[in-house]
Structure formats: structure tokens, C-alpha cells
Write an enzyme that holds these catalytic residues in place. Sequence first.
Site, PDB file in Angstrom:
ATOM      1  N   HIS A 113      -6.023  28.885 -17.894  1.00  0.00           N
ATOM      2  CA  HIS A 113      -6.560  29.952 -17.054  1.00  0.00           C
ATOM      3  C   HIS A 113      -7.053  31.086 -17.961  1.00  0.00           C
ATOM      4  O   HIS A 113      -6.364  31.452 -18.912  1.00  0.00           O
ATOM      5  CB  HIS A 113      -5.463  30.453 -16.105  1.00  0.00           C
ATOM      6  CG  HIS A 113      -5.927  31.551 -15.204  1.00  0.00           C
ATOM      7  ND1 HIS A 113      -6.705  31.312 -14.092  1.00  0.00           N
ATOM      8  CD2 HIS A 113      -5.755  32.894 -15.273  1.00  0.00           C
ATOM      9  CE1 HIS A 113      -6.988  32.465 -13.508  1.00  0.00           C
ATOM     10  NE2 HIS A 113      -6.420  33.441 -14.205  1.00  0.00           N
ATOM     11  N   GLU A 115       1.675  27.179  -6.020  1.00  0.00           N
ATOM     12  CA  GLU A 115       1.092  28.528  -5.947  1.00  0.00           C
ATOM     13  C   GLU A 115       0.054  28.685  -7.069  1.00  0.00           C
ATOM     14  O   GLU A 115       0.340  28.390  -8.238  1.00  0.00           O
ATOM     15  CB  GLU A 115       2.195  29.587  -6.100  1.00  0.00           C
ATOM     16  CG  GLU A 115       1.718  30.971  -5.699  1.00  0.00           C
ATOM     17  CD  GLU A 115       2.768  32.051  -5.942  1.00  0.00           C
ATOM     18  OE1 GLU A 115       2.381  33.217  -6.024  1.00  0.00           O
ATOM     19  OE2 GLU A 115       3.953  31.706  -6.066  1.00  0.00           O
TER      20      GLU A 115
HETATM   21  C1  GRF Z   1     -12.422  28.228 -18.705  1.00  0.00           C
HETATM   22  O1  GRF Z   1     -12.581  29.608 -18.908  1.00  0.00           O
HETATM   23  C2  GRF Z   1     -11.086  27.926 -18.096  1.00  0.00           C
HETATM   24  O2  GRF Z   1     -10.053  28.779 -18.523  1.00  0.00           O
HETATM   25  C3  GRF Z   1     -11.344  28.155 -16.635  1.00  0.00           C
HETATM   26  O3  GRF Z   1     -12.656  27.681 -16.427  1.00  0.00           O
HETATM   27  C4  GRF Z   1     -13.374  27.712 -17.646  1.00  0.00           C
HETATM   28  C5  GRF Z   1     -13.816  26.313 -17.927  1.00  0.00           C
HETATM   29  O4  GRF Z   1     -14.641  26.210 -19.054  1.00  0.00           O
HETATM   30  N1  GRF Z   1     -10.332  27.536 -15.830  1.00  0.00           N
HETATM   31  P1  GRF Z   1     -15.006  24.791 -19.636  1.00  0.00           P
HETATM   32  O5  GRF Z   1     -15.537  23.955 -18.493  1.00  0.00           O
HETATM   33  O6  GRF Z   1     -13.759  24.195 -20.230  1.00  0.00           O
HETATM   34  O7  GRF Z   1     -16.053  25.048 -20.670  1.00  0.00           O
END
Ligand code: GRF
Length: 213
Positions: free
Chosen positions: A110, A144
Site C-alpha cells: 500500500h 478490513e
Molecule cells: C502501487 O503504488 C501500490 O502500492 C498500489 O498501487 C500501485 C501499483 O503500482 N497498491 P504497480 O502496478 O505495481 O506499478
Amino acid sequence: MKKRVSILISGRGSNMAAILQAARDPAYPAAISCVIANRPDAKGLETARAEGVPAILIDHKNFASRESFEDEVHGALIAHGTDIVALAGFMRVLTPHFITRWDGRLLNIHPSLLPSYRGLHTHERALEDGVKLHGCTVHFVVPELDAGPIIAQGAVTVRPDDTPDSLAARVLAVENALYPRVVGAMAAGRIALRDGQAIINGPTSEASLVSLA
Ligand code: GRF
């Protein structure tokens, strides 16, 4: 035998690509079993195919319910001998129907230092608040949203002239460095979910990564 990791994506797939690249090293503890995308336009599908990794499209729009979509994903994961699932920019909310089946074996990355900024638009919100440190978190997935036990975090300093895009780019570089390390440690059996806490055995260098760039 190496643990088999499958990666779920929805788009660009830079975190997926970073894990695939790490897995090219024979010493890396994980083998990549497959990549699954829920969107036909997910760029990461092409990247995975070019790497010779089974890349599967399971378009959620073709399913009447979240659970029937999840059953299809689960079936593909099992068919590919998956031990661990890594969500990497997977933009579909998963229900307990799926999550409980992968309890302790389902990771997500995240783009914030959780528990700050769950949900979307994390970089914009961090800039609005004027925080000086921002970053990313790898955590176990629980029902969650963005609330599961924290395994590892990567931090970047926020610059006075940052825009959401410039900040996102620096955080993404840290994500791409952190996630393969955590997935490797998980595959090596060094990370576990116990009593609602993420436990790291041995050196804890995977747990944090700081970029002062
Ligand atoms: C990343 O910033 C990840 O943390 C979030 O969505 C983005 C995905 O980027 N969940 P990618 O597809 O891995 O380049």
C-alpha cells in the site's frame, strides 16, 4: 522446493515486474507461479508474458458476484500450485470468502505509511497534511481494507516542492525495492502471521527501508 508465489495485478505492474526480476536470481527463495489480472488492459500482463510467466486474465466484469469472481481466481491459484499470494496494485476489494482461504499467505503493498492514509489518493492526502515522511507498507491482508498486520515499511522524505506525481514516483521506487525483499523473506519461511501480528524471524532488515533521496 521453493515456495510458489502468484501475483495479482490490475494495471501497470511495476511491483510485479520487480518481483519477477528478483526471481530471476537462482538464489531467490520464491518461484513465480502465475500472474492474474482482473482487467483486460492491465499492462503488467504483457510484461509477465514477456518474462515467460503464465499470465491470466480473469475479468471481474464477467462474474455476477464478487464471490464467483474470487472462486475463479482461487481455482487458478490452486491450479498453478500457489503457496503465497502477493497483491500488487490489485484494485478489486476481496471479500472474506477469498481472504480467509489465504489467511497468513496473502500480502499487499500500500502506498502510505499505514495506519496513515488507508484507501486511495494517499500521496495527495499526505501532501495536504504537510507530513515530512511518507512511504509504503507491506502487510498481511485481512477483511478490513488496508488494516492488516504490518510486515515492512519503506519511507521517503517529502520535499517542499513535491507534487503528488513526484512523491508517488519516489515512493514507487521504494515499493519496487521493498516488496521483492519481503516476498523473498516470506517464501523463505521467515515471516509469519501469529495472533494477529506479523512475526519476522532472523535478521529484520526486510522490515524497513528508508530512502532519503
Ligand atoms: C502501487 O503504488 C501500490 O502500492 C498500489 O498501487 C500501485 C501499483 O503500482 N497498491 P504497480 O502496478 O505495481 O506499478
